[in-house]
Design a protein around this motif. Structure first.
Motif, PDB file in Angstrom:
ATOM      1  N   ALA A 183      -7.173   3.437   8.192  1.00 15.28           N
ATOM      2  CA  ALA A 183      -6.401   4.627   8.543  1.00 15.28           C
ATOM      3  C   ALA A 183      -5.888   5.305   7.278  1.00 15.28           C
ATOM      4  CB  ALA A 183      -5.232   4.243   9.448  1.00 15.28           C
ATOM      5  N   GLY A 184      -6.121   6.602   7.158  1.00 16.61           N
ATOM      6  CA  GLY A 184      -5.673   7.344   5.986  1.00 16.61           C
ATOM      7  C   GLY A 184      -6.548   7.167   4.771  1.00 16.61           C
ATOM      8  N   ASP A 185      -7.532   6.279   4.849  1.00 18.27           N
ATOM      9  CA  ASP A 185      -8.543   6.025   3.808  1.00 18.27           C
ATOM     10  C   ASP A 185      -8.022   5.291   2.582  1.00 18.27           C
ATOM     11  OD1 ASP A 185     -10.574   7.249   5.323  1.00 18.27           O
ATOM     12  OD2 ASP A 185      -9.984   9.240   4.578  1.00 18.27           O
ATOM     13  N   GLU A 235      -2.440   0.550  -7.224  1.00 18.20           N
ATOM     14  CA  GLU A 235      -1.414  -0.255  -6.572  1.00 18.20           C
ATOM     15  C   GLU A 235      -0.268   0.624  -6.065  1.00 18.20           C
ATOM     16  OE1 GLU A 235       0.208  -4.588  -7.373  1.00 18.20           O
ATOM     17  OE2 GLU A 235       0.798  -3.225  -8.980  1.00 18.20           O
ATOM     18  N   ALA A 236       0.076   1.655  -6.845  1.00 17.06           N
ATOM     19  CA  ALA A 236       1.099   2.598  -6.399  1.00 17.06           C
ATOM     20  C   ALA A 236       0.660   3.294  -5.109  1.00 17.06           C
ATOM     21  CB  ALA A 236       1.374   3.628  -7.494  1.00 17.06           C
ATOM     22  N   SER A 237      -0.635   3.602  -5.001  1.00 18.25           N
ATOM     23  CA  SER A 237      -1.158   4.242  -3.793  1.00 18.25           C
ATOM     24  C   SER A 237      -1.004   3.329  -2.583  1.00 18.25           C
ATOM     25  CB  SER A 237      -2.626   4.618  -3.983  1.00 18.25           C
ATOM     26  OG  SER A 237      -2.778   5.575  -5.005  1.00 18.25           O
ATOM     27  N   SER A 238      -1.298   2.041  -2.763  1.00 17.26           N
ATOM     28  CA  SER A 238      -1.152   1.080  -1.662  1.00 17.26           C
ATOM     29  C   SER A 238       0.295   0.948  -1.223  1.00 17.26           C
ATOM     30  CB  SER A 238      -1.695  -0.287  -2.089  1.00 17.26           C
ATOM     31  OG  SER A 238      -3.094  -0.254  -2.233  1.00 17.26           O
ATOM     32  N   LEU A 239       1.197   0.870  -2.197  1.00 21.02           N
ATOM     33  CA  LEU A 239       2.614   0.736  -1.854  1.00 21.02           C
ATOM     34  C   LEU A 239       3.158   2.000  -1.201  1.00 21.02           C
ATOM     35  CD1 LEU A 239       3.842  -1.210  -4.981  1.00 21.02           C
ATOM     36  CD2 LEU A 239       3.966  -1.997  -2.611  1.00 21.02           C
ATOM     37  N   LYS A 240       2.612   3.143  -1.570  1.00 19.25           N
ATOM     38  CA  LYS A 240       3.038   4.393  -0.936  1.00 19.25           C
ATOM     39  C   LYS A 240       2.666   4.404   0.537  1.00 19.25           C
ATOM     40  CE  LYS A 240       2.792   9.418  -1.517  1.00 19.25           C
ATOM     41  NZ  LYS A 240       2.188  10.538  -2.309  1.00 19.25           N
ATOM     42  N   VAL A 241       1.544   3.753   0.865  1.00 16.84           N
ATOM     43  CA  VAL A 241       1.111   3.665   2.264  1.00 16.84           C
ATOM     44  C   VAL A 241       1.974   2.685   3.040  1.00 16.84           C
ATOM     45  CG1 VAL A 241      -0.765   2.860   3.766  1.00 16.84           C
ATOM     46  CG2 VAL A 241      -1.264   4.361   1.834  1.00 16.84           C
ATOM     47  N   THR A 242       2.210   1.511   2.457  1.00 15.76           N
ATOM     48  CA  THR A 242       2.910   0.459   3.189  1.00 15.76           C
ATOM     49  C   THR A 242       4.431   0.580   3.135  1.00 15.76           C
ATOM     50  OG1 THR A 242       2.768  -0.960   1.217  1.00 15.76           O
ATOM     51  CG2 THR A 242       1.031  -1.187   2.875  1.00 15.76           C
ATOM     52  N   ALA A 243       4.955   1.146   2.053  1.00 13.07           N
ATOM     53  CA  ALA A 243       6.417   1.236   1.903  1.00 13.07           C
ATOM     54  C   ALA A 243       6.774   2.498   1.134  1.00 13.07           C
ATOM     55  CB  ALA A 243       6.939   0.001   1.181  1.00 13.07           C
ATOM     56  N   PRO A 244       6.622   3.676   1.746  1.00 12.18           N
ATOM     57  CA  PRO A 244       6.789   4.941   1.023  1.00 12.18           C
ATOM     58  C   PRO A 244       8.182   5.175   0.451  1.00 12.18           C
ATOM     59  CG  PRO A 244       6.614   5.315   3.398  1.00 12.18           C
ATOM     60  CD  PRO A 244       6.263   3.883   3.163  1.00 12.18           C
ATOM     61  N   HIS A 245       9.209   4.547   1.024  1.00 10.94           N
ATOM     62  CA  HIS A 245      10.575   4.796   0.553  1.00 10.94           C
ATOM     63  C   HIS A 245      11.120   3.629  -0.270  1.00 10.94           C
ATOM     64  CE1 HIS A 245      10.492   8.277   3.098  1.00 10.94           C
ATOM     65  NE2 HIS A 245      10.277   7.545   4.173  1.00 10.94           N
ATOM     66  N   VAL A 262     -11.082   4.135   0.068  1.00 12.79           N
ATOM     67  CA  VAL A 262     -12.298   3.360   0.341  1.00 12.79           C
ATOM     68  C   VAL A 262     -13.078   3.974   1.493  1.00 12.79           C
ATOM     69  CG1 VAL A 262     -11.338   1.213  -0.570  1.00 12.79           C
ATOM     70  CG2 VAL A 262     -11.008   1.772   1.836  1.00 12.79           C
ATOM     71  N   PHE A 263     -14.420   3.917   1.389  1.00 13.37           N
ATOM     72  CA  PHE A 263     -15.310   4.480   2.404  1.00 13.37           C
ATOM     73  C   PHE A 263     -16.588   3.654   2.464  1.00 13.37           C
ATOM     74  CE2 PHE A 263     -12.859   7.782   0.321  1.00 13.37           C
ATOM     75  CZ  PHE A 263     -12.306   8.500   1.379  1.00 13.37           C
TER      76      PHE A 263
END
Length: 402
Positions: free
Chosen positions: A309-311, A240-250, A335-336
């Motif tokens: 995008a970005g996997d 979940e942290a990975s997803s949030l880093k993609v959508t809202a990094p700051h 995901v792939f």
């Protein structure tokens, strides 16, 4: 989350909650996220920017302190729908579960390895039993007695005559009913059940799902005696942290932002409800690379083909249609697509063995791939994927909140 913002009624509900906060609290984004009854951080942040931040000069919000904690269980994987309680939430649940309970009484933990482990360590006057469908977790706990690896969607648990149960199913109606049927089977009449459920802020439709569940309780053999709103908190898993880093990094998201309600139930009769027939069972092959957990299955497309995008998948929701196309899925939420699923699963296993012997390298990965009739391009792509996941998981081990 983008699926939440598409629902106008749900968005209005979230905005009303935000506007109900004290002005000083409302002006601090991290305080808002910490007090949230369960709204997804990006959903709330988007409303906060409109409601608060754009109406005044922006102030810097510093993240809270990082607390170190030993990890005893394998990292959660998004396909298992597993969020684990914070230590304080686990203590609160166990405190409530053991209140007025005689020594030696059985407590069954259903899908809650966190409370089971804490119970064995700190509440050992009672007999703790774990029913868990995640084989990675039960394998890690193999040396502890009373651990059952069981798929509650398909199989009845042992009749334990438990007096208390702590239950945390995946937060979907069919799974919740299946878990409650299992709970009924393993508990005695009069047993107290602590059922963790999504708050009304978790997603659109949560209120309707709750109402339907309460209507179904008599058929399931339970009566609801209390509802603790927002009584549990969860540690944010790495995926979940990975997803949030993609959508809202700051966005300064607290690691314990996710809240859940606790429904206190009493078993009043045996269940007369049939096992749900609408369960969409996903079949995966499990692999590991050090601390990294990887699930594989055959899909259309190419081996290790990009799906987003970005996997990194930018949600953790079952509502995302891309999930049906995933063939290789890491515990970092990468995901792939995948066609040669057996060969690549074997290659991952060989890479794990190399890692355990300190022999993991791109050259060794290519050598294994050649023997498995996989291309050097696939070998190189897998090597770099495993390397970045390993590095992230090693760092993430220390970023836990009690």
């Amino acid at each position: 989350m983008r699926f939440d913002s598409e629902n106008e009624e749900f968005t209005a509900q979230a905005l009303a909650w935000l506007q109900s906060l004290d002005e000083e609290v409302r002006g601090d984004l991290q305080a808002v996220l910490r007090l949230s009854p369960g709204y997804y951080p990006t959903t709330l942040a988007q409303l906060w920017l409109i409601e608060v931040a754009e109406q005044r000069p922006r102030a810097a919000v510093m993240p809270g302190p990082v607390v170190r904690q030993t990890v005893e269980l394998p990292v959660p994987h998004p396909a298992d729908y597993e969020w684990r309680f914070t230590e304080s939430a686990a203590h609160a649940l166990l405190g409530r579960a053991t209140a007025n309970l005689p020594d030696g009484a059985p407590i069954v933990h259903i899908g809650t390895p966190t409370t089971f482990l804490l119970g064995c360590e700190r509440y050992n006057r009672f007999r703790h039993v774990l029913l868990e469908g995640n084989s990675a977790a039960t394998t890690a706990l193999a040396g502890i007695p009373h651990v059952y690896c069981i798929n509650l969607m398909r199989t009845d648990p042992p009749a334990l005559e438990a007096r208390v149960a702590i239950v945390d199913p995946p937060w979907y109606p069919a799974e919740t009913r299946a878990f409650l049927m299992a709970t009924n089977h393993t508990c005695m009449i009069g047993a107290r059940i602590l059922l963790c459920q999504p708050t009304m802020a978790t997603r659109p439709g949560a209120a309707e799902e709750r109402a339907t569940l309460l209507d179904d309780l008599p058929q399931l053999g339970f009566a609801c005696v209390d509802v603790g709103v927002g009584h549990v908190r969860y540690r944010m898993p790495h995926f979940e942290a990975s997803s949030l880093k993609v959508t809202a990094p700051h966005l300064p998201v607290p690691t314990d932002w996710r809240a859940g309600d606790v429904l206190v139930l009493e078993k009043v009769a045996d269940s007369n409800m049939s096992r749900p027939s609408d369960l969409d069972m996903e079949l995966w092959r499990d692999c590991r690379f050090g601390p990294v957990r990887i699930k594989t299955r055959h899909t259309k497309g190419t081996d290790l083909g990009s799906l987003v995008a970005g996997d990194v998948l930018d949600t953790v929701s079952r509502r995302d249609p891309i999930r049906q196309q995933i063939g290789l899925w890491t515990s970092g939420n990468r995901v792939f697509s995948l066609t040669h699923d057996r060969a690549i699963s074997k290659l991952i296993d060989l890479c794990h063995s190399d890692l355990m012997r300190s022999q993991f390298s791109e050259a060794s990965t290519r050598n294994h791939a050649r023997k498995l009739r996989l291309t050097s391009r696939i070998a190189s792509r897998l090597f770099h994927l495993l390397l970045v996941e390993f590095q992230e998981h090693t760092i993430q081990k220390d970023l836990q909140v009690p």
